[in-house]
Scaffold this motif. Sequence first.
Motif, PDB file in Angstrom:
ATOM      1  N   TRP A  91       0.388  -7.605   5.375  1.00 53.74           N
ATOM      2  CA  TRP A  91      -0.134  -7.059   3.902  1.00 53.74           C
ATOM      3  C   TRP A  91      -0.800  -7.888   3.230  1.00 53.74           C
ATOM      4  O   TRP A  91      -1.205  -7.419   2.190  1.00 53.74           O
ATOM      5  N   LYS A 113       0.225   6.192  -5.013  1.00 52.98           N
ATOM      6  CA  LYS A 113       0.396   5.083  -3.723  1.00 52.98           C
ATOM      7  C   LYS A 113      -0.910   4.184  -3.955  1.00 52.98           C
ATOM      8  O   LYS A 113      -1.858   4.667  -4.090  1.00 52.98           O
ATOM      9  N   LYS A 136      -2.215   2.881  -1.642  1.00 60.57           N
ATOM     10  CA  LYS A 136      -3.282   2.889  -0.658  1.00 60.57           C
ATOM     11  C   LYS A 136      -4.387   3.995  -1.045  1.00 60.57           C
ATOM     12  O   LYS A 136      -5.400   4.139  -0.317  1.00 60.57           O
ATOM     13  N   PRO A 149       0.788  -1.108  -0.073  1.00 55.23           N
ATOM     14  CA  PRO A 149       0.135  -0.123   0.176  1.00 55.23           C
ATOM     15  C   PRO A 149       0.880   1.336  -0.061  1.00 55.23           C
ATOM     16  O   PRO A 149       0.327   2.363  -0.496  1.00 55.23           O
ATOM     17  N   ARG A 154      -7.189  -1.680  -7.506  1.00 56.04           N
ATOM     18  CA  ARG A 154      -6.089  -2.583  -7.104  1.00 56.04           C
ATOM     19  C   ARG A 154      -6.599  -3.929  -7.621  1.00 56.04           C
ATOM     20  O   ARG A 154      -5.630  -4.658  -7.781  1.00 56.04           O
TER      21      ARG A 154
END
Lengths: 305, 318
Positions: free
Chosen positions: B133, A129, A131, A90, A138
């Motif tokens: 993660w 980024k 995140k 992330p 994603r």
Amino acid sequence: MQHTIEISNVHKKIGKKDIIKGLTFSIRKGEVFGLIGPNGAGKTTTIRMMVGLIGITEGEVRILGKSIEKDFKQAIQQVGAIVENPELYPFMSGYKNLLHFSRMMPDITKERIDEVVKIVGLEKPIHEKVKKYSLGMRQRLGVAQALLHKPSVLILDEPTNGLDPAGIREIRQYIRRLAEEEGVSVIVSSHMLSEIQLMCDRIGIIKNGELIAIEDVRSEKTTDLAQTFTFEVQPIEKATSILEEHEHVEVKQDGKAIFVQCEKDTIPKLIQSLVQQDILIYGVSLAEISVEDRFFDLIGENIIE
Amino acid sequence: MNKFFQLIRNEQMKLYLLRSTWIMVGLLSVLLIGMGILTKVLDEQDPRLATDEWRTALEEENEQFEKEIAEDEFFETFNAGFIEENMFYLENDIQPTKYGALSFVYENSIFVLLIGLFSIIVAAGIVANEHRWGTIKLLLIRPISRTTILFSKYASVLVFALSMMAFLIVGLFVIGLILFGFEGANPMYLISASDGTLELTSLYKGIVADYGFPFIEIIMLITLAFMISTIFKSNSMALGATLFLMFTGTQIYVWFEKYAWSKYILFAHTDFSQFSSSNTPIFEGNTPLFSITVYAAYYILFLLLAWFMFTKRDIAGD
């Protein structure tokens, strides 16, 4: 027909529990294969075994003939995958994420990275980024990392998860193009039947760690094989006995209509014989049974979450 | 080998894109600069020490020390040592090395502990974070063996620890150079040998010992944290357990000292400064060879345990 993935009699035992109880199926080159089943049926476990994340208790998974356990490196080299959610770093940009994975595989150029970014349509936010990405972005980045090394087998766990309808359509078209034009074998898992139906050639239905059926989705509408037709006729009893006299025909009725399983070519003959016996025909139609119906038939209950 | 290098590059990239790494580097920089300013302000050296008048300066300093002791006995403990050192220079007619960058580096070797702490933090996270993660799944489906991946991560922690050490030493040196200048090519300082006599030694030797010995201990702690983190997939557990052992390790040895098997306790063998001339070994009869053997045995054991767990484990949903 050339098989890219062969799964033979695969079992997975965790502790004393049998999670997967003997799966056997193969996937052809250029085929999109759907793995479908209720949550907890063993879809993700199966996928994890296929990519070597978890050990195989019994049986074997072969990718282009190489065992995922014995020849891990050669087998996995042919695979691109997203397992469960597309979890990426992330705190890094999308591009750095791709750079990271490109360094783990042989001969991936900067041009190839740019190419996959374009394929999944992430040119604009690629240097932001991860995140800050939406779930859909994603998902696309996940697909991009899976495609970096031009794999012959693409394994996508819930690929349309979190995508909007336009995104789903795009991914679907892209998966079909990969399969048809580049001969990539794609395995998608999902609990969304309607989506799987639209992008898959075949669907494997999995329940309680067993493969309970494999359905051919593509050939359904074009096949010459036996199909089910609904006859709305009066009187039903008499019509039923007339139809039963024909060969290669299976007849059922529920008091309101007659369901006849036969080849399409025999329908005119059947109608002719009914007319000759003064049966009143209100309608004859092809009874379309969707994968969804069959899914519920096979699973037995509506427990998709 | 090229693949291994690429993996280390990846690990370094991830490490230096994490904010926590920069907080560590920033904190260290602030502390070093602060230390430099503090030393400059509080510890101003008599400028005459660098000239021919150094004898007068030392004599006056000793008078000052004596006066302090006369006023308050409390100062005796500190000042007696300083007086003795000054006397040594005067008696042997050796001009003391003036304070400079190398002295500043030598005096602040305590910061190695901070580098140890930072490296342990990194070691505790480098495998556990991939699990947290979820990226471990993407990492392990590449044509690279799990063994290679694990050891590239371990090597990356060592690279990090070494870079931080270099940053510390170079940082101290540069700050010292700016604030205090350079003492000359062959600086000497006084140490008291184990028999109590003073001895003039090269400052370089002192720096190597004071940075090198703790670093050997740090490598063991890094390996321990790395193992715990790999086995339990838990950042905080690895960090907690390792820091606990870092601060209590010697104490643990003392508790069990009376038992014969205590000589196999790891923490009796992480501090190799026990073999330098100014110290005595932790127990009678301990030899460098024995310590190296015990150290190596634990080191290999830790890495083997981590390797075994990492390569055999099922990466299932967490």
